[in-house]
Structures are given as structure tokens and as C-alpha cells.
Design an enzyme around this catalytic site. Sequence first.
Site, PDB file in Angstrom:
ATOM      1  N   LYS A 171     -11.402  -4.932  -3.301  1.00 24.84           N
ATOM      2  CA  LYS A 171     -12.508  -3.800  -3.580  1.00 24.84           C
ATOM      3  C   LYS A 171     -12.180  -2.315  -4.189  1.00 24.84           C
ATOM      4  O   LYS A 171     -13.038  -1.833  -4.118  1.00 24.84           O
ATOM      5  CB  LYS A 171     -13.712  -4.174  -2.180  1.00 24.84           C
ATOM      6  CG  LYS A 171     -12.714  -3.228  -1.306  1.00 24.84           C
ATOM      7  CD  LYS A 171     -13.819  -3.439   0.102  1.00 24.84           C
ATOM      8  CE  LYS A 171     -13.489  -4.223   1.326  1.00 24.84           C
ATOM      9  NZ  LYS A 171     -12.653  -4.043   2.357  1.00 24.84           N
ATOM     10  N   LYS A 221       0.940  -1.568  -0.039  1.00 26.67           N
ATOM     11  CA  LYS A 221       0.010  -0.393   0.000  1.00 26.67           C
ATOM     12  C   LYS A 221       1.248   1.471   0.091  1.00 26.67           C
ATOM     13  O   LYS A 221       0.424   2.416  -0.658  1.00 26.67           O
ATOM     14  CB  LYS A 221      -1.273   0.138   1.247  1.00 26.67           C
ATOM     15  CG  LYS A 221      -1.965  -1.330   0.742  1.00 26.67           C
ATOM     16  CD  LYS A 221      -3.195  -0.793   2.099  1.00 26.67           C
ATOM     17  CE  LYS A 221      -4.362  -1.848   1.689  1.00 26.67           C
ATOM     18  NZ  LYS A 221      -5.574  -1.614   2.977  1.00 26.67           N
ATOM     19  N   LYS A 256      -4.309 -10.577  -5.984  1.00 25.44           N
ATOM     20  CA  LYS A 256      -6.140 -10.890  -5.406  1.00 25.44           C
ATOM     21  C   LYS A 256      -7.246  -9.618  -5.942  1.00 25.44           C
ATOM     22  O   LYS A 256      -6.613  -9.094  -5.903  1.00 25.44           O
ATOM     23  CB  LYS A 256      -5.529 -10.487  -3.412  1.00 25.44           C
ATOM     24  CG  LYS A 256      -5.705  -9.416  -3.299  1.00 25.44           C
ATOM     25  CD  LYS A 256      -6.737  -9.024  -1.473  1.00 25.44           C
ATOM     26  CE  LYS A 256      -5.955  -8.184  -1.366  1.00 25.44           C
ATOM     27  NZ  LYS A 256      -6.441  -7.451   0.266  1.00 25.44           N
TER      28      LYS A 256
HETATM   29  P1  TYM Z   1     -10.525  -6.449   4.421  1.00 23.70           P
HETATM   30  O1  TYM Z   1     -11.441  -5.195   4.144  1.00 23.70           O
HETATM   31  O2  TYM Z   1      -9.411  -5.932   3.611  1.00 23.70           O
HETATM   32  O3  TYM Z   1     -11.269  -7.631   4.035  1.00 23.70           O
HETATM   33  C1  TYM Z   1     -12.526  -8.189   4.317  1.00 23.70           C
HETATM   34  C2  TYM Z   1     -12.183  -9.645   4.623  1.00 23.70           C
HETATM   35  O4  TYM Z   1     -12.620 -10.112   3.184  1.00 23.70           O
HETATM   36  C3  TYM Z   1     -11.128 -10.769   2.882  1.00 23.70           C
HETATM   37  N1  TYM Z   1     -10.777 -10.382   1.150  1.00 23.70           N
HETATM   38  C4  TYM Z   1     -10.557 -12.456   0.709  1.00 23.70           C
HETATM   39  N2  TYM Z   1     -10.976 -13.362   0.969  1.00 23.70           N
HETATM   40  C5  TYM Z   1     -10.459 -14.101  -0.881  1.00 23.70           C
HETATM   41  N3  TYM Z   1      -9.854 -13.765  -1.406  1.00 23.70           N
HETATM   42  C6  TYM Z   1      -9.849 -12.067  -1.882  1.00 23.70           C
HETATM   43  N4  TYM Z   1      -9.155 -11.452  -2.600  1.00 23.70           N
HETATM   44  C7  TYM Z   1     -10.226 -11.242  -0.435  1.00 23.70           C
HETATM   45  N5  TYM Z   1     -10.148  -9.452  -0.419  1.00 23.70           N
HETATM   46  C8  TYM Z   1     -10.126  -9.848   0.890  1.00 23.70           C
HETATM   47  C9  TYM Z   1      -9.528 -10.623   4.153  1.00 23.70           C
HETATM   48  O5  TYM Z   1      -9.199 -11.420   4.158  1.00 23.70           O
HETATM   49  C10 TYM Z   1     -10.852 -10.075   5.189  1.00 23.70           C
HETATM   50  O6  TYM Z   1     -11.291 -10.823   6.010  1.00 23.70           O
HETATM   51  N6  TYM Z   1      -7.655  -5.531   7.569  1.00 23.70           N
HETATM   52  C11 TYM Z   1      -9.072  -6.093   7.702  1.00 23.70           C
HETATM   53  C12 TYM Z   1      -9.614  -5.685   8.313  1.00 23.70           C
HETATM   54  C13 TYM Z   1      -9.369  -5.952   9.912  1.00 23.70           C
HETATM   55  C14 TYM Z   1      -9.898  -7.366  10.400  1.00 23.70           C
HETATM   56  C15 TYM Z   1      -9.473  -7.204  11.912  1.00 23.70           C
HETATM   57  C16 TYM Z   1      -9.549  -8.270  10.217  1.00 23.70           C
HETATM   58  C17 TYM Z   1      -9.826  -5.021  10.766  1.00 23.70           C
HETATM   59  N7  TYM Z   1      -9.993  -5.159  11.901  1.00 23.70           N
HETATM   60  C18 TYM Z   1      -9.525  -7.780  12.652  1.00 23.70           C
HETATM   61  C19 TYM Z   1      -9.824  -9.185  11.168  1.00 23.70           C
HETATM   62  C20 TYM Z   1      -9.676  -9.173  12.112  1.00 23.70           C
HETATM   63  C21 TYM Z   1      -8.920  -6.188   6.001  1.00 23.70           C
HETATM   64  O7  TYM Z   1      -8.269  -4.994   5.187  1.00 23.70           O
HETATM   65  O8  TYM Z   1     -10.021  -6.769   5.805  1.00 23.70           O
END
Ligand code: TYM
Length: 325
Positions: free
Chosen positions: A195, A111, A192
Site C-alpha cells: 500500500k 525500509k 510484494k
Molecule cells: P501491514 O499494514 O503492512 O499489512 C496488514 C496485513 O496485510 C498483510 N499483507 C499482505 N498479505 C499478502 N500479500 C501482500 N502483498 C500483503 N501485504 C500486506 C500483512 O502481512 C498484514 O498481515 N507490522 C504489521 C502490522 C502489525 C501487526 C501487529 C500485525 C502491527 N502490530 C500485530 C499482526 C500483529 C504490518 O505492517 O502490516
Amino acid sequence: MKRVFSGVQPSGNLTIGNYLGALRQFTELQQDHECFFCVVDLHALTLPQEPDTLRAKTLEVAGLILAAGLDPKRIVLFVQSHVPAHAELCWLLNGVTYTGELSRMTQYKDKAKGRKVITAGLLNYPILMAADILLYRSDLVPVGADQKQHLELARDIAIRFNNRFGNTFVVPEPFIPKVGAKIAALDDPSKKMSKSDVAESYIALLDPPDVVAAKLGRAVTDSGREVRYDAKEKPGVSNLLTIYALCRGMSVKKAEADFAGLGYAVFKKTVAEAVNETLRPIQTRYREFTSSGAVRQVLVEGAGRAAEASSLVLRQVKEKMGLLV
Ligand code: TYM
């Protein structure tokens, strides 16, 4: 009952990658776990956001998490900034986290790449994530593969804190699906699906059926004609096969057999049908939740329950670290 915590950023349109990698697991875990799910708006602020869009997306993401199949009576769903304990614990954990650990995170490096300025928030992002998880003494954290490294850091922080100040935090375990943990981008299967990328690269959970069919029709496949799973040689086809298998609830092997002798055009059309069948009930429930105004109410109640559940741990941490409480 074991505790589950997970978070989703309101930083774009939720994708089928978010659903298959995370949200689907939330719906399974709610059956026999105490679940806390959080729309992590403070995490979204680590990159520039348009304020009105962030507000709208926060509500949309909450609605979609529910629409994925969660029962608001069984789970706690809330917005991160509504529970100040997250930001407070994040600050406290700043005192036990090393900058070297943070700058080694691959997501930070990705990032930060190409940016003229890098906010402190982008570097400290995993500390806030550790705070989210540790605040609830969470046992399990359902996430996609991209969050594994952050989770390992959360575990390291928990262990370090417990060693230094006495047993306080539960050391959380990742819960990563065997299939679907890294759904790839449609326009570049080496990346990957995200969004925050261009719309062509992802299927959004709210995409209408014709848009889904058009995006899948344009998805990058591979040379050759055979529909076969081979992540190295045929990453594009393998990604679509994975999506298809998960949407139909079958193994990738069985999915492969469904397309034996068929070309890419029929393959893509059939994948689109499977995706649309998966999205239809989610979109219907989303409309029901949003038109009834239920989402706001769920979030208000969720914030209350999350604040209550997290207050003891926060107090213990403050006491142990020497703050006057
Ligand atoms: P975020 O918002 O990017 O994504 C939400 C969840 O979706 C999963 N994910 C995917 N899984 C499979 N294939 C993909 N292409 C894909 N893109 C996203 C992510 O792994 C995630 O589980 N840092 C985290 C948010 C967060 C969080 C937490 C998660 C903040 N605090 C505490 C768990 C526990 C994030 O940016 O997810």
C-alpha cells in the site's frame, strides 16, 4: 475460546493483498475466536507521515476492516494509540530485546535501504508489534507471509521473558494462509503488493471497477501466451491466477482450467470481473459504515474493551520487572 490479535497500518490505501493475505482470515476467525483487531497508527509513525492524512487513513482503515465482513458486536476493533498500554509494554520489552535481533529483520533492512537517516522507531518496530500481540495473551496471529519474521521475534521475546521472569506471556502462533500469503505487485511480480508503493502497483479495496480493469490490463504478464501457474517461469500470470482463484473461492488448479486455450486479454478481463465482484460488497458496506458515523463509535468502545483486556498483563509485567506498582 482462543484469542486472536492482528494489526493493520494506516500508511496508505488498503490493497487486495491486505484483504487476501489478512482481512479475509479475520472474517473467518471471528466465528469461533475472541478477536482483537487494531489500526496500528504508532507503527505508521516509524516512517514520515503527513499528520492530516494519517488521521484520515486511520478512520478509513478501521472502516475497511469492518467492511471486509467483520461484525463489530463480535470483535474488538480499536486504534493502537488509544490504548497507552501498547507503548508502555513496548518500552518494557526494550529491556529484553537485543539490537542484533532487530537489525537482522528483513523488513527493517528493506525500509532502511537508501535512507539518509533511519529513525530509532524503524529499528524498534518489531518490539511494538510484539507488545501488541503479547498484551492480549494472543494464541493466533493472522498475517501475510511478510510478517512471519516479526512474529518469530515476538515468540522469542515471549519465551525469553517467561524464562527470565516466570510464566507471563502466551507464545503466539502465526496463522498464514496457504494461498495468498504474498500477493505480488502488478508492475513487478518479484515484489510484494504494498500500500505504500505507487498506485499502479496495487489494487486498492476502494478502487472503482474501471480503475481495477485498467490496472489489471496493464499488469505485467510474462512472455508466451499460455495461462498457466508456474511461480518461477510465469510469476505475473501466477499472481493473477492466485488472485482470481481466491476471489472466486476455487483452487488454483481449477482456475488454470478455466483459462485453458484462452489468451492474456480475456484472462485479465475475467480476473478484473472476479476482483470487482469481491470488492463490490466491501465498498457498499464501507459506504454504509462511514455514512452512518458508526466507525467512530466502534473505535471508542473498542479502545475501552482493549484497555480492560490488557491491563492485567501490563501490571504483571511491571511487577515482575521490579517496578513499584
Ligand atoms: P501491514 O499494514 O503492512 O499489512 C496488514 C496485513 O496485510 C498483510 N499483507 C499482505 N498479505 C499478502 N500479500 C501482500 N502483498 C500483503 N501485504 C500486506 C500483512 O502481512 C498484514 O498481515 N507490522 C504489521 C502490522 C502489525 C501487526 C501487529 C500485525 C502491527 N502490530 C500485530 C499482526 C500483529 C504490518 O505492517 O502490516
